[in-house]
Motif scaffolding. Sequence first.
Motif, PDB file in Angstrom:
ATOM      1  N   ARG A 162      12.290  -5.572   2.965  1.00 17.82           N
ATOM      2  CA  ARG A 162      11.130  -5.974   3.766  1.00 17.82           C
ATOM      3  C   ARG A 162      10.206  -4.779   3.986  1.00 17.82           C
ATOM      4  NH1 ARG A 162      10.780 -10.337   8.114  1.00 17.82           N
ATOM      5  NH2 ARG A 162      12.577 -11.029   6.945  1.00 17.82           N
ATOM      6  N   ALA A 163      10.775  -3.600   4.219  1.00 18.04           N
ATOM      7  CA  ALA A 163       9.965  -2.396   4.427  1.00 18.04           C
ATOM      8  C   ALA A 163       9.195  -2.033   3.153  1.00 18.04           C
ATOM      9  CB  ALA A 163      10.850  -1.231   4.867  1.00 18.04           C
ATOM     10  N   THR A 164       9.849  -2.180   1.997  1.00 21.70           N
ATOM     11  CA  THR A 164       9.192  -1.883   0.722  1.00 21.70           C
ATOM     12  C   THR A 164       8.022  -2.833   0.491  1.00 21.70           C
ATOM     13  OG1 THR A 164      11.263  -1.057  -0.213  1.00 21.70           O
ATOM     14  CG2 THR A 164       9.570  -1.735  -1.773  1.00 21.70           C
ATOM     15  N   ILE A 165       8.245  -4.093   0.771  1.00 17.95           N
ATOM     16  CA  ILE A 165       7.175  -5.087   0.618  1.00 17.95           C
ATOM     17  C   ILE A 165       6.037  -4.775   1.586  1.00 17.95           C
ATOM     18  CG2 ILE A 165       6.602  -7.537   0.897  1.00 17.95           C
ATOM     19  CD1 ILE A 165       9.510  -8.103  -0.102  1.00 17.95           C
ATOM     20  N   GLY A 166       6.373  -4.356   2.795  1.00 16.31           N
ATOM     21  CA  GLY A 166       5.356  -3.975   3.777  1.00 16.31           C
ATOM     22  C   GLY A 166       4.515  -2.807   3.293  1.00 16.31           C
ATOM     23  N   GLU A 167       5.152  -1.819   2.659  1.00 16.54           N
ATOM     24  CA  GLU A 167       4.400  -0.673   2.120  1.00 16.54           C
ATOM     25  C   GLU A 167       3.456  -1.113   1.005  1.00 16.54           C
ATOM     26  OE1 GLU A 167       4.234   2.481   3.293  1.00 16.54           O
ATOM     27  OE2 GLU A 167       5.412   1.613   4.920  1.00 16.54           O
ATOM     28  N   PHE A 168       3.906  -2.046   0.175  1.00 16.97           N
ATOM     29  CA  PHE A 168       3.046  -2.596  -0.870  1.00 16.97           C
ATOM     30  C   PHE A 168       1.838  -3.284  -0.244  1.00 16.97           C
ATOM     31  CE2 PHE A 168       1.901  -6.444  -3.311  1.00 16.97           C
ATOM     32  CZ  PHE A 168       1.440  -5.858  -4.470  1.00 16.97           C
ATOM     33  N   HIS A 169       2.091  -4.109   0.765  1.00 16.70           N
ATOM     34  CA  HIS A 169       0.998  -4.819   1.445  1.00 16.70           C
ATOM     35  C   HIS A 169       0.002  -3.832   2.058  1.00 16.70           C
ATOM     36  CE1 HIS A 169       3.572  -8.695   2.024  1.00 16.70           C
ATOM     37  NE2 HIS A 169       3.097  -8.581   0.807  1.00 16.70           N
ATOM     38  N   LYS A 170       0.499  -2.796   2.710  1.00 16.98           N
ATOM     39  CA  LYS A 170      -0.386  -1.792   3.325  1.00 16.98           C
ATOM     40  C   LYS A 170      -1.253  -1.109   2.275  1.00 16.98           C
ATOM     41  CE  LYS A 170       2.679  -0.617   7.142  1.00 16.98           C
ATOM     42  NZ  LYS A 170       3.554   0.430   7.692  1.00 16.98           N
ATOM     43  N   ALA A 171      -0.641  -0.739   1.156  1.00 22.31           N
ATOM     44  CA  ALA A 171      -1.388  -0.043   0.103  1.00 22.31           C
ATOM     45  C   ALA A 171      -2.472  -0.940  -0.482  1.00 22.31           C
ATOM     46  CB  ALA A 171      -0.428   0.423  -0.994  1.00 22.31           C
ATOM     47  N   VAL A 172      -2.135  -2.205  -0.731  1.00 24.97           N
ATOM     48  CA  VAL A 172      -3.116  -3.141  -1.294  1.00 24.97           C
ATOM     49  C   VAL A 172      -4.237  -3.400  -0.295  1.00 24.97           C
ATOM     50  CG1 VAL A 172      -3.464  -5.519  -2.086  1.00 24.97           C
ATOM     51  CG2 VAL A 172      -1.520  -4.191  -2.935  1.00 24.97           C
ATOM     52  N   LEU A 173      -3.885  -3.627   0.965  1.00 19.18           N
ATOM     53  CA  LEU A 173      -4.920  -3.870   1.982  1.00 19.18           C
ATOM     54  C   LEU A 173      -5.841  -2.671   2.157  1.00 19.18           C
ATOM     55  CD1 LEU A 173      -2.929  -5.860   4.671  1.00 19.18           C
ATOM     56  CD2 LEU A 173      -4.783  -6.703   3.228  1.00 19.18           C
ATOM     57  N   ALA A 174      -5.286  -1.477   2.133  1.00 22.79           N
ATOM     58  CA  ALA A 174      -6.111  -0.269   2.256  1.00 22.79           C
ATOM     59  C   ALA A 174      -7.080  -0.169   1.083  1.00 22.79           C
ATOM     60  CB  ALA A 174      -5.229   0.974   2.335  1.00 22.79           C
ATOM     61  N   ALA A 175      -6.596  -0.471  -0.112  1.00 23.50           N
ATOM     62  CA  ALA A 175      -7.471  -0.416  -1.286  1.00 23.50           C
ATOM     63  C   ALA A 175      -8.547  -1.496  -1.222  1.00 23.50           C
ATOM     64  CB  ALA A 175      -6.642  -0.555  -2.557  1.00 23.50           C
ATOM     65  N   LEU A 176      -8.173  -2.682  -0.772  1.00 23.86           N
ATOM     66  CA  LEU A 176      -9.167  -3.758  -0.637  1.00 23.86           C
ATOM     67  C   LEU A 176     -10.212  -3.405   0.415  1.00 23.86           C
ATOM     68  CD1 LEU A 176      -6.877  -6.913  -0.850  1.00 23.86           C
ATOM     69  CD2 LEU A 176      -8.534  -6.143  -2.559  1.00 23.86           C
ATOM     70  N   ASP A 177      -9.773  -2.803   1.513  1.00 22.67           N
ATOM     71  CA  ASP A 177     -10.723  -2.377   2.543  1.00 22.67           C
ATOM     72  C   ASP A 177     -11.687  -1.323   2.024  1.00 22.67           C
ATOM     73  OD1 ASP A 177      -9.736  -4.096   4.460  1.00 22.67           O
ATOM     74  OD2 ASP A 177      -8.475  -2.581   5.424  1.00 22.67           O
ATOM     75  N   GLY A 178     -11.254  -0.563   1.028  1.00 22.65           N
ATOM     76  CA  GLY A 178     -12.089   0.484   0.460  1.00 22.65           C
ATOM     77  C   GLY A 178     -13.144  -0.019  -0.506  1.00 22.65           C
ATOM     78  N   LEU A 179     -13.026  -1.268  -0.924  1.00 28.71           N
ATOM     79  CA  LEU A 179     -14.037  -1.812  -1.830  1.00 28.71           C
ATOM     80  C   LEU A 179     -15.364  -1.935  -1.089  1.00 28.71           C
ATOM     81  CD1 LEU A 179     -12.085  -4.674  -3.638  1.00 28.71           C
ATOM     82  CD2 LEU A 179     -12.695  -2.435  -4.549  1.00 28.71           C
TER      83      LEU A 179
END
Length: 74
Positions: A48-65
């Motif tokens: 669950r923690a690994t999946i959470g890190e993936f979600h955080k990384a993707v959301l941060a990148a999407l926010d950067g668009l």
Amino acid sequence: MKFKLENTFEDNLALFQAEAEQIDPECAKILFDNLHLLDSGGDTAPSRATIGEFHKAVLAALDGLSNPAGEDKA
């Protein structure tokens, strides 16, 4: 796009990546740049923690668009 049962996972993943890049290159890049975060290195599923890190990384990148057409966030 149709996955082929005789293909390896990597082959079908490459087919999916090529299709995704045609649809939305920026989002495909974000997904595939971060997909390695889900690799648990074995037969076990990501935690669950690994999946959470993936979600955080993707959301941060999407926010950067950048906003399309210079729209302001409300």
